[in-house]
Design a protein around this motif. Structure first.
Motif, mmCIF file in Angstrom:
data_model
loop_
_atom_site.group_PDB
_atom_site.id
_atom_site.type_symbol
_atom_site.label_atom_id
_atom_site.label_comp_id
_atom_site.label_asym_id
_atom_site.label_seq_id
_atom_site.Cartn_x
_atom_site.Cartn_y
_atom_site.Cartn_z
ATOM 1 N N GLN A 120 1.017 -1.069 0.197
ATOM 2 C CA GLN A 120 -0.228 -0.075 -0.051
ATOM 3 C C GLN A 120 0.985 1.248 0.043
ATOM 4 O OE1 GLN A 120 -2.281 1.364 -1.046
ATOM 5 N NE2 GLN A 120 -3.909 1.188 0.572
ATOM 6 N N GLU A 168 -14.940 4.539 12.911
ATOM 7 C CA GLU A 168 -14.460 5.283 11.966
ATOM 8 C C GLU A 168 -13.042 4.842 11.669
ATOM 9 O OE1 GLU A 168 -13.619 10.036 11.619
ATOM 10 O OE2 GLU A 168 -15.247 9.497 12.676
ATOM 11 N N THR A 171 -13.363 1.623 9.619
ATOM 12 C CA THR A 171 -13.843 1.821 8.423
ATOM 13 C C THR A 171 -12.695 2.162 7.500
ATOM 14 O OG1 THR A 171 -15.991 2.629 9.317
ATOM 15 C CG2 THR A 171 -15.689 3.047 6.818
ATOM 16 N N MET A 172 -11.797 3.277 7.904
ATOM 17 C CA MET A 172 -10.623 3.667 7.203
ATOM 18 C C MET A 172 -9.799 2.403 6.886
ATOM 19 S SD MET A 172 -9.579 7.534 8.120
ATOM 20 C CE MET A 172 -10.223 8.167 9.497
ATOM 21 N N LYS A 173 -9.437 1.682 7.487
ATOM 22 C CA LYS A 173 -8.663 0.729 7.476
ATOM 23 C C LYS A 173 -9.318 -0.373 6.313
ATOM 24 C CE LYS A 173 -5.812 -1.134 9.778
ATOM 25 N NZ LYS A 173 -5.158 -2.118 10.656
ATOM 26 N N CYS A 174 -10.792 -0.512 6.423
ATOM 27 C CA CYS A 174 -11.289 -1.221 5.402
ATOM 28 C C CYS A 174 -11.185 -0.896 3.963
ATOM 29 C CB CYS A 174 -12.943 -1.438 5.394
ATOM 30 S SG CYS A 174 -13.504 -2.571 7.043
ATOM 31 N N LEU A 175 -11.048 0.538 3.930
ATOM 32 C CA LEU A 175 -11.099 1.261 2.764
ATOM 33 C C LEU A 175 -9.549 1.523 2.084
ATOM 34 C CD1 LEU A 175 -13.481 4.283 3.285
ATOM 35 C CD2 LEU A 175 -13.863 2.178 2.403
ATOM 36 N N GLY A 176 -8.729 0.699 2.935
ATOM 37 C CA GLY A 176 -7.267 0.555 2.663
ATOM 38 C C GLY A 176 -6.222 1.358 3.351
ATOM 39 N N ALA A 177 -6.621 2.276 4.412
ATOM 40 C CA ALA A 177 -5.946 3.100 5.045
ATOM 41 C C ALA A 177 -4.624 2.304 5.873
ATOM 42 C CB ALA A 177 -6.466 3.750 6.152
ATOM 43 N N LEU A 178 -3.454 2.822 5.975
ATOM 44 C CA LEU A 178 -2.303 2.161 6.783
ATOM 45 C C LEU A 178 -2.625 2.493 8.297
ATOM 46 C CD1 LEU A 178 0.729 2.582 4.284
ATOM 47 C CD2 LEU A 178 -0.333 0.478 4.777
ATOM 48 N N PRO A 191 -9.871 -4.621 11.651
ATOM 49 C CA PRO A 191 -10.794 -3.620 11.389
ATOM 50 C C PRO A 191 -12.326 -4.197 12.175
ATOM 51 C CG PRO A 191 -9.842 -3.844 9.435
ATOM 52 C CD PRO A 191 -9.316 -4.971 10.394
#
Lengths: 242, 225
Positions: free
Chosen positions: B10, B113, B116-123, B217
């Motif tokens: 990523q 939150e 959710t951000m981690k689901c969307l690909g946040a490191l 997550p």
């Protein structure tokens, strides 16, 4: 059978509750083909949400393996898993899980930021996706200014942000009324057919049966049976009328 | 059928994006941010008022203008009394606990939150950085306001006790370090208060944010406050 996109091998998941160990999944083996629409069904506590989390790399199994596109998920680094979640999977949740401080468009473009798209590209693509789910006129509204059905549409647009191969939907209709739920199911089904993505949905909404290619019944952490659509003889019209 | 496909690393997010997202979050959650910031302000205001009050009293003692005041006190010795040390330590503890609590609450209510951000690909790093920026800004602004309120409070109290004499001996700058190494002067105390407030809020936010970012997550999203 078409190309396998998801495969689980003897997946076991245990949770520790104080001193007790609860076995949520007790050895799950399923294979899901590319482009399929699969419903994981089962009562609350059956383990379907846990299985859903395993397939989406949202949690790791205690035993066994999950392969996606032939890749053993347990072999990936944290950074690779983040990349995988960003590019390969789109998540849709029961409670929508939109970021409350962001507009519809910003919610949809957030995964594109993580994918490194430029500002212009992602706004263009975000607007296209919102148009696709019928919210072209709501791009700058925040989640608290949208109805439940509209929020779920934003979540669906967000799930498609980086052209995933798999859409994971966890009870996507549970917080919606029957008619809105029906619309959401049809929308997911249309996108599944139109874009050829695999849809895996954990649900106990019987309206889902009608559109699923296969239904996996989960009970007590095991696959109870797998039915093809032609084996199901439920009149969905009646069920939907409740 | 089972040919593994390429999974990449990523990418790192540009700093500007983090800055934009964290400021937007502060702006839109304005009411909530103000309450969190007020928690920091209060802690630092209390701490700085105790410090500066002490500083003013010492300066006045030194000037020999406070006979009428010190005679009222039980302890007549020069310098910092045990009671003052006790007050300083207490105010420090109240400040640390207050700030840690308000940051902890502010982050915990946003676990979903983070998931959710981690689901969307946040490191993990991205999530932590977002909270570092938010809490750093809140900490600095809250502490600055708090330090000013605390100082103004002490000045008013000093005026009541010492009258206008206060301004002739006002300990704005550090005293001669050889004579009185503990006398830092009010400017330094305000700066110290600001730094402490900022550091405490950053630690108070970064620790729970880092914990949440480490969680799978699914678990982060299950967390309810």
């Amino acid at each position: 059978m078409a190309e396998t996109v998801v495969k689980t091998e003897n997946v076991v998941k245990e949770y520790r509750m104080g001193t007790n160990v609860v076995r949520a999944l007790d050895g799950i083996n399923i294979e899901i083909a590319r482009g399929e629409y699969i419903s994981l069904m089962g009562p609350s506590g059956s383990g379907k949400s846990t299985l859903f989390n395993m397939i989406g790399a949202l949690d790791g199994p205690t035993g066994g393996s999950v392969y996606i596109d032939g890749q053993d998920m347990s072999q990936l680094s944290r950074s690779q898993i983040a990349w995988f979640r960003c590019h390969r999977v789109g998540y849709i949740f029961q409670s929508y899980n939109l970021l409350p401080v962001m507009s519809a468009l910003e919610n949809v473009t957030l995964p594109m930021i993580f994918a490194g798209l430029s500002n212009r590209d992602r706004n263009k693509k975000g607007e296209e996706l919102l148009n696709l789910v019928g919210l072209g006129d709501r791009t700058h509204h925040r989640p608290d200014e949208l109805s439940g059905g509209q929020r779920q549409r934003v979540a669906i647009a967000r799930a498609f942000a980086n052209d995933p191969t798999i859409i994971l939907a966890d009870e996507p209709t549970a917080n919606l009324d029957t008619i809105t739920g029906r619309e959401i199911i049809d929308l997911i089904r249309d996108l599944n057919r139109g874009k050829g993505v695999t849809v895996i949905s954990a649900t106990h909404d019987l309206k889902m049966l009608d559109v699923s290619d296969r239904i996996v019944d989960i009970r007590d952490g095991l696959v109870e049976r797998i039915r093809n659509r032609d084996e199901i003889d439920i009149e969905v019209g009646e069920v939907g009328g409740h | 059928m089972e040919r593994p496909t390429q999974i990449e690393q990523q990418i790192e997010l540009p700093f500007g994006e983090s800055l934009r997202i964290s400021f937007q979050s502060l702006k839109i959650r304005f009411g909530r941010s103000i309450i969190t910031t007020a928690g920091i302000t209060l802690g630092i205001a209390f701490l700085v008022s105790v410090w500066t009050n002490n500083e003013i009293d010492l300066a006045m003692q030194e000037s020999g203008r406070t006979e009428q005041i010190t005679s009222l006190e039980e302890e007549q010795e020069q310098g910092i009394s045990t009671k003052d040390i006790w007050l300083i330590i207490m105010s420090l503890i109240v400040c640390v606990v207050g700030i840690a609590n308000s940051m902890l609450m502010a982050v915990t209510e946003r676990f979903q939150e983070i998931g959710t951000m981690k689901c969307l690909g946040a490191l993990d790093r991205f999530v932590v950085r977002l909270f570092l920026l938010e809490s750093g800004f809140q900490g600095l602004s809250g502490a600055l306001i708090g330090a000013l309120i605390g100082t103004i409070g002490s000045i008013l109290l000093g005026l009541k006790n010492h009258g206008l004499d206060l301004f002739f001996y006002f300990p704005l700058l550090p005293a001669n370090p050889e004579e009185a190494p503990m006398r830092l002067g009010i400017i330094v105390l305000i700066l110290l208060g600001c730094i402490l407030g900022m550091v405490l809020s950053v630690i108070g936010a970064a620790f729970p944010a880092w914990r949440a970012a480490q969680l799978p997550p699914a678990e982060a999203m299950r967390t309810e406050v």
